[in-house]
Design a protein around this motif. Structure first.
Motif, mmCIF file in Angstrom:
data_model
loop_
_atom_site.group_PDB
_atom_site.id
_atom_site.type_symbol
_atom_site.label_atom_id
_atom_site.label_comp_id
_atom_site.label_asym_id
_atom_site.label_seq_id
_atom_site.Cartn_x
_atom_site.Cartn_y
_atom_site.Cartn_z
ATOM 1 N N THR A 15 -8.348 -11.886 6.288
ATOM 2 C CA THR A 15 -7.338 -12.627 7.100
ATOM 3 C C THR A 15 -6.092 -11.583 6.972
ATOM 4 O OG1 THR A 15 -6.233 -13.424 5.019
ATOM 5 C CG2 THR A 15 -7.735 -14.881 6.089
ATOM 6 N N ALA A 16 -5.382 -11.860 8.031
ATOM 7 C CA ALA A 16 -4.416 -10.826 8.371
ATOM 8 C C ALA A 16 -3.168 -11.055 7.076
ATOM 9 C CB ALA A 16 -3.293 -11.409 9.607
ATOM 10 N N GLN A 17 -3.268 -12.237 6.192
ATOM 11 C CA GLN A 17 -2.601 -12.123 5.157
ATOM 12 C C GLN A 17 -2.860 -11.274 4.046
ATOM 13 O OE1 GLN A 17 -3.757 -14.972 7.003
ATOM 14 N NE2 GLN A 17 -1.874 -15.809 7.699
ATOM 15 N N GLU A 18 -4.492 -11.300 3.847
ATOM 16 C CA GLU A 18 -5.039 -10.550 2.858
ATOM 17 C C GLU A 18 -4.923 -9.051 3.073
ATOM 18 O OE1 GLU A 18 -6.943 -8.894 -0.503
ATOM 19 O OE2 GLU A 18 -6.026 -10.817 -0.211
ATOM 20 N N ARG A 19 -4.921 -8.594 4.406
ATOM 21 C CA ARG A 19 -4.558 -7.224 4.926
ATOM 22 C C ARG A 19 -3.043 -7.013 4.611
ATOM 23 N NH1 ARG A 19 -8.221 -6.795 10.486
ATOM 24 N NH2 ARG A 19 -9.543 -8.233 9.677
ATOM 25 N N GLN A 20 -2.023 -7.966 4.754
ATOM 26 C CA GLN A 20 -0.754 -7.388 4.648
ATOM 27 C C GLN A 20 -0.564 -7.352 3.093
ATOM 28 O OE1 GLN A 20 1.656 -6.497 6.802
ATOM 29 N NE2 GLN A 20 -0.204 -6.454 7.998
ATOM 30 N N SER A 21 -1.364 -8.298 2.188
ATOM 31 C CA SER A 21 -1.040 -8.085 0.844
ATOM 32 C C SER A 21 -1.530 -6.884 0.315
ATOM 33 C CB SER A 21 -2.176 -9.101 0.086
ATOM 34 O OG SER A 21 -1.891 -9.351 -1.332
ATOM 35 N N ILE A 22 -2.534 -6.478 0.850
ATOM 36 C CA ILE A 22 -3.264 -4.986 0.509
ATOM 37 C C ILE A 22 -1.871 -3.913 0.610
ATOM 38 C CG2 ILE A 22 -4.565 -3.117 0.926
ATOM 39 C CD1 ILE A 22 -6.897 -5.502 1.170
ATOM 40 N N TYR A 23 -1.433 -3.970 1.777
ATOM 41 C CA TYR A 23 -0.578 -3.021 2.252
ATOM 42 C C TYR A 23 0.878 -3.031 1.487
ATOM 43 C CZ TYR A 23 -3.406 -2.403 6.501
ATOM 44 O OH TYR A 23 -4.402 -1.854 7.210
ATOM 45 N N ARG A 24 1.289 -4.465 1.191
ATOM 46 C CA ARG A 24 2.555 -4.727 0.402
ATOM 47 C C ARG A 24 2.208 -3.806 -1.014
ATOM 48 N NH1 ARG A 24 2.356 -9.447 2.819
ATOM 49 N NH2 ARG A 24 1.293 -10.542 1.006
ATOM 50 N N ASP A 25 1.151 -4.168 -1.625
ATOM 51 C CA ASP A 25 0.833 -3.598 -2.883
ATOM 52 C C ASP A 25 0.926 -2.011 -2.938
ATOM 53 O OD1 ASP A 25 0.775 -6.161 -3.797
ATOM 54 O OD2 ASP A 25 -1.356 -6.234 -4.074
ATOM 55 N N LEU A 26 0.447 -1.590 -1.719
ATOM 56 C CA LEU A 26 0.346 -0.112 -1.765
ATOM 57 C C LEU A 26 1.710 0.400 -1.713
ATOM 58 C CD1 LEU A 26 -2.672 0.438 0.880
ATOM 59 C CD2 LEU A 26 -2.359 1.669 -1.632
ATOM 60 N N GLN A 27 2.730 -0.372 -0.834
ATOM 61 C CA GLN A 27 3.915 -0.109 -0.664
ATOM 62 C C GLN A 27 4.690 0.056 -1.843
ATOM 63 O OE1 GLN A 27 6.161 0.538 2.508
ATOM 64 N NE2 GLN A 27 7.311 1.365 0.737
ATOM 65 N N LYS A 28 4.416 -1.166 -2.723
ATOM 66 C CA LYS A 28 5.004 -1.237 -4.160
ATOM 67 C C LYS A 28 4.682 0.004 -5.111
ATOM 68 C CE LYS A 28 4.763 -6.126 -4.105
ATOM 69 N NZ LYS A 28 4.146 -7.408 -4.822
ATOM 70 N N LEU A 29 3.425 0.392 -4.920
ATOM 71 C CA LEU A 29 2.880 1.517 -5.710
ATOM 72 C C LEU A 29 3.652 2.713 -5.344
ATOM 73 C CD1 LEU A 29 1.114 2.895 -7.933
ATOM 74 C CD2 LEU A 29 -0.780 2.826 -6.213
ATOM 75 N N CYS A 30 3.715 2.781 -4.177
ATOM 76 C CA CYS A 30 4.345 4.136 -3.628
ATOM 77 C C CYS A 30 5.846 4.411 -3.851
ATOM 78 C CB CYS A 30 3.921 4.604 -2.123
ATOM 79 S SG CYS A 30 2.090 4.596 -2.127
ATOM 80 N N ASP A 31 6.562 2.995 -3.975
ATOM 81 C CA ASP A 31 7.860 2.985 -4.367
ATOM 82 C C ASP A 31 8.270 3.264 -5.714
ATOM 83 O OD1 ASP A 31 8.466 2.070 -1.583
ATOM 84 O OD2 ASP A 31 8.765 -0.031 -2.151
ATOM 85 N N ASN A 32 7.045 3.550 -6.664
ATOM 86 C CA ASN A 32 7.470 3.629 -8.043
ATOM 87 C C ASN A 32 6.598 4.735 -8.513
ATOM 88 O OD1 ASN A 32 9.302 1.430 -8.428
ATOM 89 N ND2 ASN A 32 7.360 -0.042 -7.993
ATOM 90 N N LEU A 33 6.032 5.501 -7.572
ATOM 91 C CA LEU A 33 5.091 6.651 -8.044
ATOM 92 C C LEU A 33 5.662 7.880 -7.763
ATOM 93 C CD1 LEU A 33 2.204 6.790 -9.295
ATOM 94 C CD2 LEU A 33 1.556 7.410 -6.868
ATOM 95 N N PRO A 34 6.014 8.875 -8.721
ATOM 96 C CA PRO A 34 6.708 9.990 -8.728
ATOM 97 C C PRO A 34 5.904 11.111 -7.566
ATOM 98 C CG PRO A 34 6.814 9.602 -10.678
ATOM 99 C CD PRO A 34 5.687 8.592 -10.180
ATOM 100 N N GLY A 35 6.609 11.468 -6.674
ATOM 101 C CA GLY A 35 6.078 12.449 -5.640
ATOM 102 C C GLY A 35 5.447 12.049 -4.463
ATOM 103 N N ALA A 36 5.545 10.310 -4.336
ATOM 104 C CA ALA A 36 5.024 9.396 -3.086
ATOM 105 C C ALA A 36 6.201 9.349 -2.400
ATOM 106 C CB ALA A 36 4.533 8.141 -3.493
ATOM 107 N N LEU A 37 6.235 9.930 -1.136
ATOM 108 C CA LEU A 37 7.365 10.345 -0.383
ATOM 109 C C LEU A 37 7.575 9.258 0.742
ATOM 110 C CD1 LEU A 37 6.951 14.009 0.453
ATOM 111 C CD2 LEU A 37 8.304 12.944 -1.242
ATOM 112 N N ALA A 38 6.301 8.695 1.246
ATOM 113 C CA ALA A 38 6.389 7.817 2.560
ATOM 114 C C ALA A 38 4.940 7.092 2.523
ATOM 115 C CB ALA A 38 7.000 8.421 3.570
ATOM 116 N N ILE A 39 4.982 5.992 3.020
ATOM 117 C CA ILE A 39 3.886 5.179 3.683
ATOM 118 C C ILE A 39 4.316 4.742 4.847
ATOM 119 C CG2 ILE A 39 4.576 3.093 2.246
ATOM 120 C CD1 ILE A 39 1.588 2.565 1.704
ATOM 121 N N ALA A 40 2.999 4.528 5.755
ATOM 122 C CA ALA A 40 3.281 3.717 7.128
ATOM 123 C C ALA A 40 1.845 3.187 7.160
ATOM 124 C CB ALA A 40 3.185 4.931 8.142
#
Length: 103
Positions: A15-40
């Motif tokens: 589902t679109a909801q599961e896909r968005q959940s994956i992307y949101r979790d990647l965003q959260k990880l990158c927001d807190n990971l040193p050296g991660a600059l941006a995600i799209a």
């Protein structure tokens, strides 16, 4: 800088909801990971019909350097998200294409 590009062929029933959940979790990880600059992330909007080879969605992560990218790859949260991605893609690992660029 390393640009980590990941292209996905999700199974139709994911589902679109599961896909968005994956992307949101990647965003959260990158927001807190040193050296991660941006995600799209999102769907392919290229007008070049058939050139996507079925990879209809994806994400791109920018890292300060290879060391930051490598830390992401072995991070436990990344490993968990990667497992979800493989489970959600057509033919498992065959539904994921990874391409890293040094920019």
């Amino acid at each position: 800088m390393i640009r980590h590009c990941v292209f996905l062929r999700f199974r139709d029933e994911v589902t679109a909801q599961e896909r968005q959940s994956i992307y949101r979790d990647l965003q959260k990880l990158c927001d807190n990971l040193p050296g991660a600059l941006a995600i799209a992330y999102g769907g392919n909007v290229s007008p070049e019909a058939g050139m996507d080879k079925g990879y209809s969605e994806g994400f791109i992560l920018d890292f300060a350097d290879a060391t930051a990218r490598d830390a992401y790859l072995v991070h436990p949260e990344h490993q968990a998200i990667a497992g979800r991605i493989v489970a959600a893609t057509a033919d498992g690992v065959a539904g994921v294409l990874v391409f890293d660029l040094e920019v």
